[in-house]
Design an enzyme around this catalytic site. Structure first.
Site, mmCIF file in Angstrom:
data_model
loop_
_atom_site.group_PDB
_atom_site.id
_atom_site.type_symbol
_atom_site.label_atom_id
_atom_site.label_comp_id
_atom_site.label_asym_id
_atom_site.label_seq_id
_atom_site.Cartn_x
_atom_site.Cartn_y
_atom_site.Cartn_z
ATOM 1 N N ASP A 184 0.844 -1.198 0.000
ATOM 2 C CA ASP A 184 0.000 0.000 0.000
ATOM 3 C C ASP A 184 0.879 1.249 0.000
ATOM 4 O OD1 ASP A 184 -2.332 1.819 0.844
ATOM 5 O OD2 ASP A 184 -3.271 -0.153 0.857
ATOM 6 N N HIS A 237 -3.606 5.936 3.730
ATOM 7 C CA HIS A 237 -4.385 4.785 3.287
ATOM 8 C C HIS A 237 -3.870 3.469 3.866
ATOM 9 C CE1 HIS A 237 -5.873 1.885 0.171
ATOM 10 N NE2 HIS A 237 -6.937 2.663 0.210
ATOM 11 N N SER A 245 -11.349 -0.664 -0.597
ATOM 12 C CA SER A 245 -10.055 -0.672 0.093
ATOM 13 C C SER A 245 -10.219 -1.056 1.552
ATOM 14 C CB SER A 245 -9.402 0.713 0.018
ATOM 15 O OG SER A 245 -8.870 0.976 -1.245
#
EC number: 3.4.21.-
Length: 719
Positions: free
Chosen positions: A127, A167, A453
């Site tokens: 990620d 994220h 996600s």
């Protein structure tokens, strides 16, 4: 426990990129090579000593990670062992914040209905890196690698390094946070691989290299909450994912946020061996207005940045253009005026709330977010039909409406990408998991985010629980158990949501751990029907995981014109054994409409019912025939560009024309080629062939072998 709450909608887009600058005026690149990467490493160390070889990759692809000044890297273009790098697709996370708490937060730990914690299971998070100093993540963080800066520090991008990211930290927290907030598998070991850099950008080659590093480091499960828009099974990242699974590593991938249309799942979730995940929308308490005399109900969708809708009594409703909306719920239609400005007008006029109706059929997501001038009244979107009804019903009279709330049912989020996959027609997603209003870790605190996600790491965490419970199970058994026991999601009318939207349904970890039956391949794709009559057979692999003999039986499907099933009505599998059971479908294509057909078969074992989704494409369907057109500077070159285009059907030629994006006036022919094939197509253009730089609307037209033309549009930038 102190939580800083925000809702973000995470999505992925494609931008051109090739190298990433780092400190000391050097650049890092990952190249693909022919032959033995280790031998090429020795060659570079001898003949190019000023180029640092940071890593070699031989597991999923042949490549080298290099660092040097851009000028020194450019000199490598002449080396024969360097292949043309796959066109480099760039992934970028995007989000829209909502400032206020929703009161519908989902805590990841709530999915864990087992006694297991994921202890001893190695989970890789590919990620944006993670904040490994976060108190909820520090206990479980073990190690990682940065594929952007090519070092062993996979920290999220900091403000001082460019556009900061969060994220990966959020994803890691859903999987294995172990502090004030708990993840699904709070004692799993976290390994972080930073493949997306400042602003959430990273290339497909970096993603592949991160996958390789995770496999080499001994990962049990890899989470990929990223993707692109190419709906094909053989994109390079998909190939790498398949190889990783073949080597014994489970790979869980977000399906994408390009819903609600079909054929929107993107690579690498399109990989045949991936465990692809859609986002379920958890039940929420949502507001609505009700007019008793007309028995009229108006559903409200709060906009991003709106304060909660806390009204519990009747209020007058009036059009915003009226002279007096003070103390009333104002309504207006969507137009050219920005939502924030329209809300500010209503607020200044004394309205207690504002409704904005759509100017086209369906619902929409709007935002009144403005950090400098926040709106202090609730603002909600309503449908075009409801807006027109309000306008007519309130004309010339005073209208009161009740303000109430209701609990929604479990559903699939509108943004969740749908399958199936083109070319091989695989049914995706396989399963669904919570993906809306998910509370997890971010640098400096906690936030709510939403997107596939967030759904994928729920499944990754569940896989860690299964792996701890059954360390001797194969990947096929682990993923098969999770799919077999998923709970099918129905609409409000108790009709099952289509298979290409939900897969098998929402995962149930405890049921997966204790399941007496494992169906290894429960999602049945009969691919494309191209002849007048066709019969296709899939061998269903069923494992009796109990300690006793089990009897199974198929429910006979309802008769459908053009379809004929041949199913074993009853069969027996001894305890601990696996059987292959043929499922045969005969199709008379002339008796069915063209396009995508799907449904459910039901397998019974005692009181257990297993709902098996199936699909096939009759002749053709409305899937995209071309996608993913992009071009960027060829690595190590300053005058040559590489383009890419993915085709799903046989074609004779492709041409690309450029138009002015504002006036739509034709500008020039950009590309024309007859060298095309199904799958990824790539080629080169010299700088002299590009024409004037600028922003253009590219119209890509594909001349198919069947004589039809297919076109689509995209915006490109010529530097």
């Amino acid at each position: 426990m102190r939580f800083f709450l925000t809702i973000l909608l995470i999505s992925i887009t494609i931008l051109p990129a090739s190298t990433y600058a780092i400190a000391d005026n050097t650049a890092s690149v990952i190249i693909e090579v022919e032959g033995d990467p280790s031998e090429h490493k020795k060659y570079l160390e001898v003949y190019h000593p000023y180029i640092d070889v940071i890593a070699t990759y031989e597991t999923l692809f042949n490549g080298l990670a290099l660092q040097a000044t851009p000028k020194r890297l450019e000199k490598m273009e002449s080396l024969e062992f360097i292949k043309a790098i796959h066109p480099v697709s760039t992934y970028q996370t995007q989000y829209e914040p909502i400032k206020e708490k929703t009161n519908n937060s989902v805590i990841p730990a709530s999915l864990n209905d087992t006694t297991y914690t994921g202890e001893g299971v190695q989970v890789a998070v590919v990620d944006t890196g993670i904040d490994y100093d976060h108190p909820d993540l520090a206990p479980n963080y073990v190690a990682g690698f940065d594929l952007v800066d090519l070092d062993d520090d996979p920290m999220e991008t900091l403000q001082s390094q460019g556009m900061p990211t969060l994220h990966g930290t959020h994803v890691a927290g859903i999987i294995a946070a172990n502090g004030d907030l708990k993840g699904v598998a709070p004692q799993a070991d976290i390994y972080a691989y930073r493949a997306l850099g400042p602003g959430g950008r990273g290339t497909s080659v970096q993603v592949i290299a991160a996958l390789e590093q995770a496999v080499d480091d001994g990962a049990d499960i890899i989470n990929l909450s990223l993707g692109n828009s190419v709906n094909g099974p053989d994109f390079p990242t998909s190939v790498a994912v398949n190889r990783a699974v073949e080597l014994g590593v489970a790979v869980v991938i977000a399906n994408g946020n390009n819903g609600p249309g079909d054929w929107t799942v993107g690579s690498p979730a399109t990989a045949a061996n991936a465990l692809s995940v859609g986002a379920s929308a958890n039940p929420q308490t949502v507001p609505y207005l009700f007019e008793t005399l007309e028995d009229k109900k108006i559903k409200l969708t709060l906009m991003a940045g709106s304060i909660p809708w806390d009204f519990t009594t009747d209020y007058k409703v009036a059009q915003l253009t009226s002279k007096n909306v003070k103390g009333k719920i104002a309504f207006s239609s969507r137009g050219k005026t920005p939502f924030h400005k329209k809300a500010k007008m209503a607020q200044d006029a004394g309205a207690i709330a504002l409704l904005i109706s759509n100017n086209e059929p369906g619902v929409f997501q709007g935002s009144v977010q403005n950090a400098e001038d926040p709106i202090q009244i609730p603002v909600a979107a309503i449908s075009k039909r409801d807006g027109e009804w309000l306008k007519q019903y309130t004309k010339g009279k005073t209208v009161y409406m009740e303000s109430n709330h209701e609990k929604t049912k479990l559903a699939i989020a509108d943004f969740s990408s749908r399958g199936p996959v083109t070319v091989n027609w695989d049914l995706k997603p396989e399963v669904s998991a919570p993906g809306t209003n998910i509370l997890s870790t971010v640098p400096g605190g906690h936030q709510e985010l939403q997107g596939t996600s967030m759904a994928a790491p729920h499944v990754t965490g569940a896989m860690a629980l299964l792996k701890e419970a059954h360390p001797d199970w194969t990947i096929e058994q682990l993923t098969g158990a999770l799919k077999t026991t998923a709970s099918r999601i129905n609409t409000n009318q108790s009709t099952p949501i289509k298979p290409n939207i939900q897969g098998m349904g929402e995962i149930q970890p405890q049921n997966a751990i204790s399941t007496p039956t494992i169906i290894h391949n429960p999602l049945l794709s009969f691919e494309k029907i191209t002849d007048y009559k066709e019969t296709k057979t899939i061998e269903l692999t069923i494992e009796n995981n109990s300690k006793q003999v089990q009897n199974y039986a198929f429910n006979i499907p309802k008769k459908q014109k053009g379809l004929s099933w041949k199913l074993p009505q009853t069969f027996t599998i001894p305890n601990g054994e696996t059987r292959k059971i043929p499922v045969e479908l005969s199709v008379n294509s002339t008796l069915l409409e063209k396009g995508l057909h799907q449904g459910w078969l039901t397998l019974k074992q005692g009181k257990e019912l297993y709902h098996l989704p199936y699909l096939f494409v009759n002749g053709t369907a409305d899937y995209p025939k071309a996608m993913g057109f992009d071009f960027s500077l060829k690595p190590f070159s300053d005058d040559q560009f590489v383009y890419q285009l993915y085709l799903t059907d046989p074609a004779e030629s492709v041409d690309v024309k450029l138009y002015n994006p504002e006036t739509l006036v034709f500008d020039r022919q950009f590309l024309q080629t007859e060298e095309v094939q199904v799958g990824m197509n790539e080629g080169y253009l010299k700088e002299s062939e590009l024409g004037e730089p600028g922003k253009y609307l590219a119209v890509i037209t594909v001349h198919l072998e069947n004589g039809k033309l297919e076109s689509y549009q995209t915006v490109i930038y010529i530097q």
